[in-house]
Design an enzyme around this catalytic site. Structure first.
Site, mmCIF file in Angstrom:
data_model
loop_
_atom_site.group_PDB
_atom_site.id
_atom_site.type_symbol
_atom_site.label_atom_id
_atom_site.label_comp_id
_atom_site.label_asym_id
_atom_site.label_seq_id
_atom_site.Cartn_x
_atom_site.Cartn_y
_atom_site.Cartn_z
ATOM 1 N N ARG A 134 0.871 -1.185 0.000
ATOM 2 C CA ARG A 134 0.000 0.000 0.000
ATOM 3 C C ARG A 134 0.901 1.225 0.000
ATOM 4 O O ARG A 134 2.077 1.156 0.374
ATOM 5 C CB ARG A 134 -0.884 0.034 1.251
ATOM 6 N N ARG A 177 -1.111 9.615 -3.452
ATOM 7 C CA ARG A 177 -0.475 8.947 -2.330
ATOM 8 C C ARG A 177 0.402 7.761 -2.781
ATOM 9 O O ARG A 177 1.388 7.450 -2.124
ATOM 10 C CB ARG A 177 -1.498 8.515 -1.278
ATOM 11 N N GLU A 234 -7.768 3.253 -6.052
ATOM 12 C CA GLU A 234 -8.536 2.627 -4.967
ATOM 13 C C GLU A 234 -10.005 2.458 -5.358
ATOM 14 O O GLU A 234 -10.508 3.163 -6.246
ATOM 15 C CB GLU A 234 -8.411 3.485 -3.693
HETATM 16 O O1 LIG Z 1 -13.197 -1.851 1.537
HETATM 17 P P1 LIG Z 1 -12.732 -1.164 2.777
HETATM 18 O O2 LIG Z 1 -12.451 -2.102 3.927
HETATM 19 O O3 LIG Z 1 -13.636 -0.049 3.126
HETATM 20 O O4 LIG Z 1 -11.264 -0.589 2.416
HETATM 21 C C1 LIG Z 1 -11.066 0.303 1.341
HETATM 22 C C2 LIG Z 1 -10.690 1.651 1.894
HETATM 23 O O5 LIG Z 1 -9.336 1.641 2.288
HETATM 24 C C3 LIG Z 1 -8.743 2.960 2.152
HETATM 25 C C4 LIG Z 1 -8.288 3.464 3.509
HETATM 26 O O6 LIG Z 1 -9.337 3.490 4.428
HETATM 27 O O7 LIG Z 1 -7.731 2.770 1.210
HETATM 28 P P2 LIG Z 1 -6.256 3.447 0.940
HETATM 29 O O8 LIG Z 1 -5.897 4.325 2.101
HETATM 30 O O9 LIG Z 1 -5.292 2.268 0.847
HETATM 31 O O10 LIG Z 1 -6.342 4.157 -0.360
HETATM 32 C C5 LIG Z 1 -9.878 3.818 1.567
HETATM 33 O O11 LIG Z 1 -9.450 4.824 0.698
HETATM 34 C C6 LIG Z 1 -10.761 2.783 0.894
HETATM 35 O O12 LIG Z 1 -12.080 3.206 0.649
#
Ligand SMILES: O=P(O)(O)OC[C@H]1O[C@@](CO)(OP(=O)(O)O)[C@@H](O)[C@@H]1O
Ligand SMILES: Nc1ncnc2c1ncn2[C@@H]1O[C@H](COP(=O)(O)OP(=O)(O)O)[C@@H](O)[C@H]1O
Length: 743
Positions: free
Chosen positions: A556, A608, A629
């Site tokens: 990540r 990011r 994402e």
């Molecule tokens: O499916 P869930 O468990 O909600 O996880 C996905 C979520 O993880 C996150 C962090 O909460 O991802 P990331 O920071 O790796 O981009 C959110 O942006 C995303 O919606």
């Protein structure tokens, strides 16, 4: 606005705000906000009113409000102080259209001399006698001098965080700083092993389900479950592989890849489980091979829509989105009955990679959402006739042996077609099937039940065959009780001779021939009479796979500012911790890949991930939109708490079925899997290492493919920040290591 001359007329539905007299003159800065979590089609709140700025009461010139968050709409404007009165109202209408146009109920709202008149009230829109929508309203007005306006503009600009990664092309490469050769930077006194942490054990439930006892043998009373464990101990029929069992030793080390810093590893894939280098026997993890007919496996449930049965056959809609779902629906509606079920029948001499290929194909098709099972005739043979049959059993002029082998093949085929009648979509039938007589028998058995495609694996490279034979003696339960490696080796060679005497290459029906495809270059795929969506996909997948050993590093991005605030989605830059991780990752990658001639770094298009990979030099970086994402739609930017509080139904629906739940105007996990398919194909095709810097949901989906985790588990797989998952692809399948770079 924070100026000494500000005037706050905060008027919300909960009461009008405090007022201050105007002493400063200047302009009137008006901020209007409306809030409601329910949306009505594509209707957007607008403001229209008595001054030209807000349309002079012409609805087509009304000013649209901008979305500030999921539920909040905002509009700010500045009016000259010479307007004695400013009357206005809220409207709901599409942004680029004037119909429908619904004006809020009640009288005009009015500023007089810079003061909001009347009592605070909700904005109420009536669609018809029954349906209406209410918005909370927040109104603020400040008298500001031109000087204040200029100052606040400057402050706004200073605090604005436009993406810091704009301008970086989709494909880029940071060159090495002067005087630094690739891999020889001074920061490289990093000991990778100190960051190694245990990888999670392979999913217990899934592994056990996949290796169920063949039903037809069980029904015939050949053995009981207890017998299986005794008779075929080296096949993990009834129990999952433990971590210890899954240690891997690759024979003939000089010819095989051994990455720097490799220590103990765990298999998450198709094969594994040898013991020590100089002990020639090991446990064979028969993952993905089975014939579950009596007991429905968890995976079978996840892959069908409702599990409803229609005279014994379930409705076999795949648990999938997009193209996979569309093709399945079309097949069900239009295709001939037998086309709804596909049998991939392996053909080839022993040690040609049939089981390996079958297991890999099973993993891919299941990941895409196709209900797929792998039937291994060798397993039936071992269960019925024991594990220690000598080479004579496999002679073409041994009638008892021939009969026994045909019988177990027929039993496995029976099980497979029966499973298909119950709704199973793709059966992978794994045996040598090396004579046209045997293949004719299978074609007859499949008539009216499923379509057959033969998949023949051919290898002309003596060195590879030799390596495969050695792997076989170590892996196969057939030699688990043979303490002498050389004796096992000689017996297997005789078995091979027996097969070679009888072998007839495929020349009939629909077929795919994989010829010398191990290294990923120079080989070829021949196809005959192949058509249809799924066969086409299978060919495409096989064309792109190979066995060249290489690592794939999944991570990540470093912690983002939204991660700190627990907000989902968004596109914020890294937090302090995240920046530290970016540095550590750079060092790690430099050290881990220092001996590699080529490698590439893949990121999403969100800043990011780009910032996390920014300092890695010397390797090409590629931004993939497909690695972005999961799109949280209207929930983007909210915390889980906010969703729970303000959109409880959405929150509950997601909790109930996180795999299929699609955010309003966003994506589901199934959508994410669909868009990741080209990424998987490209990862299979690449022959050099790849570092993938992406996001939680996306990496769960990618990891599940390599780790062979069932679809239902994907949204719940742990995917911690600041951790690197190293997937090692190679001749024994897939293995995993994990490095945690920060506490
Ligand atoms: O499916 P869930 O468990 O909600 O996880 C996905 C979520 O993880 C996150 C962090 O909460 O991802 P990331 O920071 O790796 O981009 C959110 O942006 C995303 O919606
Ligand atoms: N297309 C292929 N050609 C040759 N060897 C392969 C191929 N695919 C995989 N292999 C190698 O063959 C080894 C033995 O494969 P296996 O599937 O057990 O053989 P089979 O089922 O044909 O007896 C695997 O461990 C793998 O390294």
């Amino acid at each position: 606005m924070g100026t000494s001359s500000s005037k706050n007329l905060d008027s919300s539905s909960h009461g009008s705000g405090e007022e201050k007299d105007d002493h400063g003159g200047g302009q009137l800065y008006v901020s209007l906000k409306m809030e409601n979590y329910n949306l009505k089609g594509d209707l957007v709140p607008h403001v229209y009113g008595s001054v030209p700025l807000v349309g002079s009461w012409d609805t087509s010139k009304a000013l649209p409000m901008e979305r500030e968050s999921t539920s909040m709409w905002e509009l700010s404007f500045v009016v000259p102080p010479n307007h004695e009165t400013l009357d206005f109202k809220f409207l709901l209408k599409p942004k680029y259209n004037n119909v429908p146009c619904i004006e809020e109920e009640g009288s005009n709202r009015q500023f007089m001399g810079g003061k909001l008149q009347g009592v605070a009230r909700l904005a109420v829109f009536k669609f018809n006698t029954e349906e209406m929508l209410e918005y909370q309203v927040f109104i603020k007005a400040n008298r500001v001098s031109p000087f204040d306006l200029a100052a606040s503009w400057r402050a706004y600009q200073e605090n604005l965080e436009p993406s810091t990664v704009r301008g970086i092309p989709d494909v880029s490469i940071n060159s090495l700083p002067e005087g630094v050769e690739n891999g020889s930077s001074t920061s490289l006194d990093l000991d990778l092993e100190q960051y190694l942490v245990p990888a999670p054990p392979t999913s217990v439930v899934y592994a056990a389900n996949l290796t169920e006892t063949p039903r037809s043998l069980k029904r015939g009373g050949v053995f009981s479950n207890a017998d299986v464990s005794i008779k075929d101990t080296s096949v993990s029929v009834d129990r999952p592989a433990t971590i210890k069992e899954m240690e891997v030793v690759i024979p003939d080390p000089p010819k095989l890849f051994s990455p720097p810093g490799m220590v103990e590893s765990k298999s998450v894939g198709t094969f594994s489980s040898l013991q020590k280098q100089d002990s020639y026997r090991g446990l064979y993890v028969d993952r993905g091979v089975g014939s579950p007919r009596l007991v429905k496996s968890a995976s079978a449930h996840t892959l069908t829509s409702g599990g409803k049965t229609d005279s014994g056959a379930k409705n076999s809609m795949p648990a999938a989105a997009g193209a996979v779902a569309a093709a399945a629906v079309a097949d069900q509606m239009l295709g001939p009955k037998e086309d709804m079920h596909l049998a991939i029948v392996l053909v080839g001499l022993p040690a040609r990679g049939k089981t390996f290929t079958a297991a890999k194909l099973t993993r891919y098709l299941r990941w895409l959402g196709h209900d797929t099972k792998h039937f291994n005739v060798g397993k039936y043979r071992r269960l019925k006739h024991g594990t220690n049959q000598s080479a004579d059993f496999f002679r073409g002029d041994n009638p008892e042996g021939m009969e026994a082998r045909n019988e177990v093949a027929a039993l496995a085929m029976d099980d497979m077609t029966a499973w298909m009648q119950e709704g199973g979509q793709v059966g992978i039938f794994d045996a040598t099937n090396s004579t046209s007589e045997r293949r004719n028998m299978l074609i007859k058995m499949a008539e009216g039940k499923c379509k057959i495609i033969f998949l023949e694996t051919i290898c002309n490279d003596r060195q590879i065959i030799e390596r495969n034979i050695r792997l076989k003696i170590q892996q196969s339960p057939d030699y688990a009780d043979e303490p002498d490696f050389e004796a096992g080796y000689q017996d297997f060679k005789r078995r091979l001779d027996n097969y070679e005497k009888m072998y007839e290459p495929v020349n009939e029906g629909s077929y795919i021939k994989m010829i010398d495809m191990v290294s990923g270059h120079g080989g070829q795929i021949q196809v005959n009479n192949i058509s249809g969506y799924l066969p086409g996909r299978i060919v495409f997948f096989l064309v792109n796979t190979h066995l060249t050993p290489r690592p794939i590093l999944l991570t990540r991005h470093g912690e983002s500012r939204d991660n700190v605030r627990t907000r989902i989605g968004g596109d914020t830059p890294l937090s302090g911790n995240g920046e530290l991780y970016a540095k550590k990752l750079t060092n790690f990658v430099e050290k881990r890949l220092k001996n590699e001639r080529a490698a590439s770094i893949w990121t999403s298009t969100l800043q990011r991930t780009i910032l996390t990979a920014n300092q890695i030099v010397g390797f090409p970086k590629i931004q993939w939109r497909a690695l972005d994402e999961i799109n949280a739609g209207v929930c983007d930017g909210m915390t889980y708490e906010e969703i729970k509080k303000n959109m409880p139904e959405e929150y509950e629906s997601r909790k109930k079925d996180k795999l299929r739940y699609r955010y309003p105007r966003g994506e589901s996990y199934l959508d994410v899997i669909q868009r990741l398919e080209p990424v998987i194909i490209e990862l299979e095709r690449q022959r050099a290492p790849v570092v993938v810097v992406s996001h939680q949901a996306v990496l769960r989906a990618l990891y599940a493919y390599f780790a062979d985790r069932p679809l239902q588990e994907i949204p719940h797989i742990e995917m911690p920040l600041h951790t690197i998952i190293e997937i090692q692809m190679g001749v024994t399948g897939v293995q995993e290591k994990r490095y945690k770079l920060m506490d």
